[in-house]
Scaffold this active site. Structure first.
Site, PDB file in Angstrom:
ATOM      1  N   ASP A   1       1.567  -4.523  -8.434  1.00 21.05           N
ATOM      2  CA  ASP A   1       1.092  -4.790  -7.251  1.00 21.05           C
ATOM      3  C   ASP A   1      -0.348  -4.604  -6.862  1.00 21.05           C
ATOM      4  O   ASP A   1      -0.951  -3.585  -7.766  1.00 21.05           O
ATOM      5  CB  ASP A   1       1.807  -4.216  -6.201  1.00 21.05           C
ATOM      6  CG  ASP A   1       3.138  -4.742  -5.886  1.00 21.05           C
ATOM      7  OD1 ASP A   1       3.603  -5.533  -6.718  1.00 21.05           O
ATOM      8  OD2 ASP A   1       4.129  -4.243  -4.882  1.00 21.05           O
TER       9      ASP A   1
ATOM     10  N   HIS B   1       1.316 -11.185  -2.437  1.00 23.41           N
ATOM     11  CA  HIS B   1       1.290  -9.890  -1.762  1.00 23.41           C
ATOM     12  C   HIS B   1       0.439  -9.891  -0.620  1.00 23.41           C
ATOM     13  O   HIS B   1       0.001  -8.597  -0.270  1.00 23.41           O
ATOM     14  CB  HIS B   1       0.671  -8.680  -2.848  1.00 23.41           C
ATOM     15  CG  HIS B   1       1.332  -7.520  -2.651  1.00 23.41           C
ATOM     16  ND1 HIS B   1       2.579  -7.138  -2.150  1.00 23.41           N
ATOM     17  CD2 HIS B   1       0.773  -6.207  -2.694  1.00 23.41           C
ATOM     18  CE1 HIS B   1       2.842  -6.080  -1.948  1.00 23.41           C
ATOM     19  NE2 HIS B   1       1.759  -5.250  -2.362  1.00 23.41           N
TER      20      HIS B   1
ATOM     21  N   HIS C   1      -3.138  -6.775   2.520  1.00 21.81           N
ATOM     22  CA  HIS C   1      -2.132  -5.700   2.338  1.00 21.81           C
ATOM     23  C   HIS C   1      -1.816  -4.863   3.811  1.00 21.81           C
ATOM     24  O   HIS C   1      -2.066  -3.774   3.918  1.00 21.81           O
ATOM     25  CB  HIS C   1      -2.696  -4.662   1.324  1.00 21.81           C
ATOM     26  CG  HIS C   1      -1.502  -3.827   0.670  1.00 21.81           C
ATOM     27  ND1 HIS C   1      -1.268  -2.545   1.228  1.00 21.81           N
ATOM     28  CD2 HIS C   1      -0.830  -3.938  -0.505  1.00 21.81           C
ATOM     29  CE1 HIS C   1       0.073  -2.183   0.470  1.00 21.81           C
ATOM     30  NE2 HIS C   1       0.096  -3.127  -0.409  1.00 21.81           N
TER      31      HIS C   1
ATOM     32  N   HIS D   1       1.694  -0.331 -10.351  1.00 23.59           N
ATOM     33  CA  HIS D   1       0.485  -0.857  -9.687  1.00 23.59           C
ATOM     34  C   HIS D   1      -0.707  -1.049 -10.614  1.00 23.59           C
ATOM     35  O   HIS D   1      -0.878  -0.137 -11.550  1.00 23.59           O
ATOM     36  CB  HIS D   1       0.039   0.122  -8.415  1.00 23.59           C
ATOM     37  CG  HIS D   1       1.048   0.094  -7.279  1.00 23.59           C
ATOM     38  ND1 HIS D   1       2.045   0.933  -7.251  1.00 23.59           N
ATOM     39  CD2 HIS D   1       1.125  -0.814  -5.969  1.00 23.59           C
ATOM     40  CE1 HIS D   1       2.716   0.885  -6.323  1.00 23.59           C
ATOM     41  NE2 HIS D   1       2.161  -0.032  -5.455  1.00 23.59           N
TER      42      HIS D   1
END
Length: 277
Positions: free
Chosen positions: A97, A148, A152, A242
């Site tokens: 991510d 995503h 964020h 990540h």
């Protein structure tokens, strides 16, 4: 690189994919939780000796190719995100991510390429806009790129219009840099709401969470990340790690350690695909 060229070479390279079929893609439907990047710390040294995983006498053979494009009108509106793949044997999915980040994403791509493994990258639009070359590289290697959001944010604190803008803008930049619009999305921090599920479906995307959270954003040490992945390994498991959002050196080192070990233990690391419904 033109969009049609990216699509052509992506489809030529992509293989070894698992199956999560359209409306039948649901696995165990429970909510996951995510985390926010903590303060930066020095990465741990190289990984120490590890405990063995349960061995397996076989590896699954790859399933070739992608199905036809998914019609967004047929994408179901979920009430909870998908957490794992089902019914496909000893198979796992690795997801990363918050990127792409030129400090860490290239090393992760290099390791995946070394072992001929496909993974999923849930990218933030603002990062993708700055580093479109890394999305093109993901396309070259047959990885799946998911949405995503753009910046964020915590979706549960946004209006419906803001959520749509975050998703839509990211899908557009992914299509431009990667070659096609994303078919999967993941809510930042694992914070989902009805609007996110509805808008994601309207944009033709399925919500994917995770089964195993490495918590690598807390920078717990390379050994701890490896232990969490190997300890949580199992059929259908989706791993969350990540490649951006802080110092991800530990995540890079951990992948180099646990990936060959998972393969040696008989796991097939793959990516989901969707069929038209």
């Amino acid at each position: 690189m033109k969009k049609d060229q990216l699509l052509t070479r992506r489809r030529a390279l992509i293989a070894g994919v698992g199956v999560l079929g359209g409306a039948g893609a649901a696995g165990l439907l429970t909510r996951g939780t995510g985390g926010e990047a903590g303060p930066s710390a020095a990465p741990a040294p190289g990984p120490p000796a590890r405990r063995p995983l349960k061995p397996s006498a076989y590896r699954l053979q790859p399933l070739a190719g992608y199905g036809p494009p998914v019609d967004s009108a047929g994408t179901p509106v979920r009430r909870e995100p998908l957490l794992r793949m089902t019914g496909i044997g000893r198979t796992m999915v690795l997801t990363f991510d918050d990127g792409p980040d030129p400090r860490y994403t290239p090393d992760i791509l290099s390791t995946l390429r070394q072992y001929d493994v496909r993974a999923m990258f849930f990218v933030c639009g603002e990062m993708a806009a700055e580093h479109p070359d890394l999305l093109a590289e993901m396309a070259d290697d047959g990885h799946v790129v998911g949405n995503h959001t753009w910046s964020h944010p915590l979706l549960t604190g946004l209006t419906r219009g803001r959520i749509r803008a975050e998703m839509e803008r990211t899908s557009e930049i992914v299509e431009k840099a990667y070659g096609e619009r994303p078919l999967w999305f993941r809510a930042p921090y694992g914070a989902w709401n009805r609007a996110a599920f509805q808008l994601g479906a309207e944009l033709g995307m399925e919500p994917l969470a995770w089964t195993v959270d490495t918590l690598d954003w807390t920078e717990p040490g390379t050994r701890t990340i490896v232990d969490r992945v190997e300890g949580g390994a199992g059929p259908g498991v989706v791993v969350l790690a990540h490649d951006a959002g802080g110092d991800r050196s530990q995540s890079v080192w951990a992948l180099r350690d646990y990936l060959p070990h998972l393969l040696d233990a008989g796991y097939h690391i793959t990516v989901p695909r969707r069929y038209q419904v």
